[in-house]
Scaffold this motif. Structure first.
Motif, PDB file in Angstrom:
ATOM      1  N   VAL A 161      25.243  27.698  63.379  1.00 11.35           N
ATOM      2  CA  VAL A 161      26.542  27.027  63.463  1.00 11.35           C
ATOM      3  C   VAL A 161      27.657  28.053  63.571  1.00 11.35           C
ATOM      4  O   VAL A 161      28.549  27.942  64.414  1.00 11.35           O
ATOM      5  CB  VAL A 161      26.755  26.111  62.243  1.00 11.35           C
ATOM      6  N   ARG A 162      27.606  29.063  62.718  1.00 14.08           N
ATOM      7  CA  ARG A 162      28.648  30.095  62.749  1.00 14.08           C
ATOM      8  C   ARG A 162      28.720  30.776  64.114  1.00 14.08           C
ATOM      9  O   ARG A 162      29.815  30.967  64.668  1.00 14.08           O
ATOM     10  CB  ARG A 162      28.368  31.132  61.659  1.00 14.08           C
ATOM     11  N   ASN A 163      27.578  31.138  64.674  1.00 12.41           N
ATOM     12  CA  ASN A 163      27.575  31.836  65.958  1.00 12.41           C
ATOM     13  C   ASN A 163      28.108  30.966  67.081  1.00 12.41           C
ATOM     14  O   ASN A 163      28.828  31.450  67.967  1.00 12.41           O
ATOM     15  CB  ASN A 163      26.161  32.314  66.296  1.00 12.41           C
ATOM     16  N   TYR A 164      27.751  29.681  67.067  1.00  6.41           N
ATOM     17  CA  TYR A 164      28.276  28.812  68.126  1.00  6.41           C
ATOM     18  C   TYR A 164      29.793  28.673  68.005  1.00  6.41           C
ATOM     19  O   TYR A 164      30.519  28.773  69.004  1.00  6.41           O
ATOM     20  CB  TYR A 164      27.621  27.431  68.087  1.00  6.41           C
ATOM     21  N   LEU A 165      30.278  28.462  66.792  1.00  4.07           N
ATOM     22  CA  LEU A 165      31.712  28.263  66.607  1.00  4.07           C
ATOM     23  C   LEU A 165      32.523  29.514  66.900  1.00  4.07           C
ATOM     24  O   LEU A 165      33.663  29.433  67.364  1.00  4.07           O
ATOM     25  CB  LEU A 165      31.989  27.799  65.173  1.00  4.07           C
TER      26      LEU A 165
ATOM     27  N   MET B 168      26.573  33.260  53.952  1.00  4.01           N
ATOM     28  CA  MET B 168      27.844  33.326  54.670  1.00  4.01           C
ATOM     29  C   MET B 168      27.850  32.543  55.985  1.00  4.01           C
ATOM     30  O   MET B 168      28.689  32.770  56.861  1.00  4.01           O
ATOM     31  CB  MET B 168      28.270  34.781  54.912  1.00  4.01           C
ATOM     32  N   GLY B 169      26.924  31.627  56.123  1.00  2.00           N
ATOM     33  CA  GLY B 169      26.943  30.719  57.261  1.00  2.00           C
ATOM     34  C   GLY B 169      27.564  29.395  56.865  1.00  2.00           C
ATOM     35  O   GLY B 169      28.219  29.263  55.830  1.00  2.00           O
ATOM     36  N   THR B 170      27.357  28.376  57.699  1.00  2.00           N
ATOM     37  CA  THR B 170      27.885  27.061  57.391  1.00  2.00           C
ATOM     38  C   THR B 170      26.983  25.981  57.962  1.00  2.00           C
ATOM     39  O   THR B 170      26.109  26.246  58.787  1.00  2.00           O
ATOM     40  CB  THR B 170      29.321  26.881  57.909  1.00  2.00           C
ATOM     41  N   TRP B 171      27.204  24.764  57.492  1.00  2.00           N
ATOM     42  CA  TRP B 171      26.406  23.609  57.889  1.00  2.00           C
ATOM     43  C   TRP B 171      27.130  22.708  58.882  1.00  2.00           C
ATOM     44  O   TRP B 171      26.512  21.964  59.616  1.00  2.00           O
ATOM     45  CB  TRP B 171      26.022  22.808  56.649  1.00  2.00           C
ATOM     46  N   LEU B 172      28.466  22.799  58.920  1.00  2.00           N
ATOM     47  CA  LEU B 172      29.258  21.947  59.802  1.00  2.00           C
ATOM     48  C   LEU B 172      30.628  22.562  59.960  1.00  2.00           C
ATOM     49  O   LEU B 172      31.213  23.046  58.979  1.00  2.00           O
ATOM     50  CB  LEU B 172      29.387  20.539  59.202  1.00  2.00           C
TER      51      LEU B 172
ATOM     52  N   GLY C 162      33.306  24.510  55.621  1.00  2.00           N
ATOM     53  CA  GLY C 162      32.878  25.031  54.343  1.00  2.00           C
ATOM     54  C   GLY C 162      32.013  26.253  54.577  1.00  2.00           C
ATOM     55  O   GLY C 162      31.707  26.617  55.718  1.00  2.00           O
ATOM     56  N   ARG C 163      31.602  26.914  53.481  1.00  2.00           N
ATOM     57  CA  ARG C 163      30.809  28.135  53.676  1.00  2.00           C
ATOM     58  C   ARG C 163      29.805  28.323  52.549  1.00  2.00           C
ATOM     59  O   ARG C 163      30.140  28.172  51.364  1.00  2.00           O
ATOM     60  CB  ARG C 163      31.717  29.357  53.753  1.00  2.00           C
TER      61      ARG C 163
END
Length: 269
Positions: free
Chosen positions: A95-99, A60-64, A54-55
């Protein structure tokens, strides 16, 4: 006291890791947020097509999220009303950066530790279905996840708050009883709205009324509550089932299901 917006963070992540005969990883998580905050339902992102998440449309980041390559991350906030929330980098960027990158989990967390004061309080769970880590920036606490059933809310890993204890116990019962897990059974866990008795409530500095509101696994209030629930199953052949249920002011609205094999294609059902 008004409930603060949690931006791109989850508020409860129940998960089982590593010692189930069928699944490497089982996730049953809730995102709690102000009803007015703009949010996109889970999808593979157009600008990062390997990311399924989700976003938050404000930052513009995410939680999971999870990627086609098997990278996984989820975030909760750290509840302490005395800590500053403003003037910080959006936690959803973590989260976004790791993914979005290929950095090893240990290296990513080590860099994150050096930058931990740039963010408001958070817990991050990250890695892959084969190896997971937890890091808390307020306590500067890092651990590798051991096999078994765990829960993470808004303090640190397995803190014995009523919702954490209940979510962990309910998930543990499911994984012990069933070699094949029905996602609907996990959604029954995430939709549990029973409030904890006052004598079991934590004192996190928000007052007894808010402690009561925030005590269930599934939260509802006038302007804030559980916006979505996410169930993820990753089996031992690296097949992923990702289901998200969307709620509007506490009422079921819609559901999306994605299935793919790590390293292979995907489909939305």
């Amino acid at each position: 006291m008004k409930i603060k917006e949690n931006a791109e963070t989850m508020c409860l992540i129940n998960f089982h890791f590593g010692d189930h005969p069928t699944y490497k990883l089982v996730i049953a998580a809730n995102r709690d947020e102000a009803y007015a905050r703009p949010t996109a339902e889970a999808s593979f992102w157009k600008d990062e097509p390997t990311i399924l998440a989700g976003r938050d449309l404000k930052q513009m980041g995410t939680w999971l999220g999870i990627t086609k390559q098997g990278r996984f991350a989820a975030l909760t906030n750290f509840r302490d009303p005395t800590l500053p929330e403003t003037g910080k980098i959006s936690r959803g960027e973590i989260v976004r950066n790791y993914l979005a990158h290929n950095m090893k989990p240990e290296d990513f967390i080590e860099r994150l530790r050096k930058e931990r004061n740039h963010y408001a309080g958070f817990n991050i769970l990250l890695g892959s279905p084969d190896q997971l880590f937890h890091y808390n920036n307020i306590l500067d606490e890092l651990s590798e996840i051991t096999p078994g059933t765990h829960a993470l809310s808004n303090h640190t890993l397995n803190t014995p708050w009523p919702k954490v204890v209940k979510g962990r116990e309910l998930l543990r019962e499911q994984v012990k009883r069933n070699n094949q897990i029905n996602p609907n059974a996990l959604f029954r866990i995430t939709s549990n709205a029973e409030k904890a008795p006052d004598d079991l409530l934590p004192n996190t500095g928000v007052g007894i009324e808010l402690e009561r509101i925030l005590s269930p696994l599934f939260i509802t209030s006038s302007h804030y509550g559980t916006r979505s629930s996410t169930v993820i199953l990753v089996d031992r052949e690296n097949n992923v089932t990702f289901r998200e249920r969307i709620y509007q002011q506490g009422e079921f609205h819609s559901e999306n299901t994605f299935k793919f094999s790590i390293g292979k294609g995907w489909d939305k059902t």
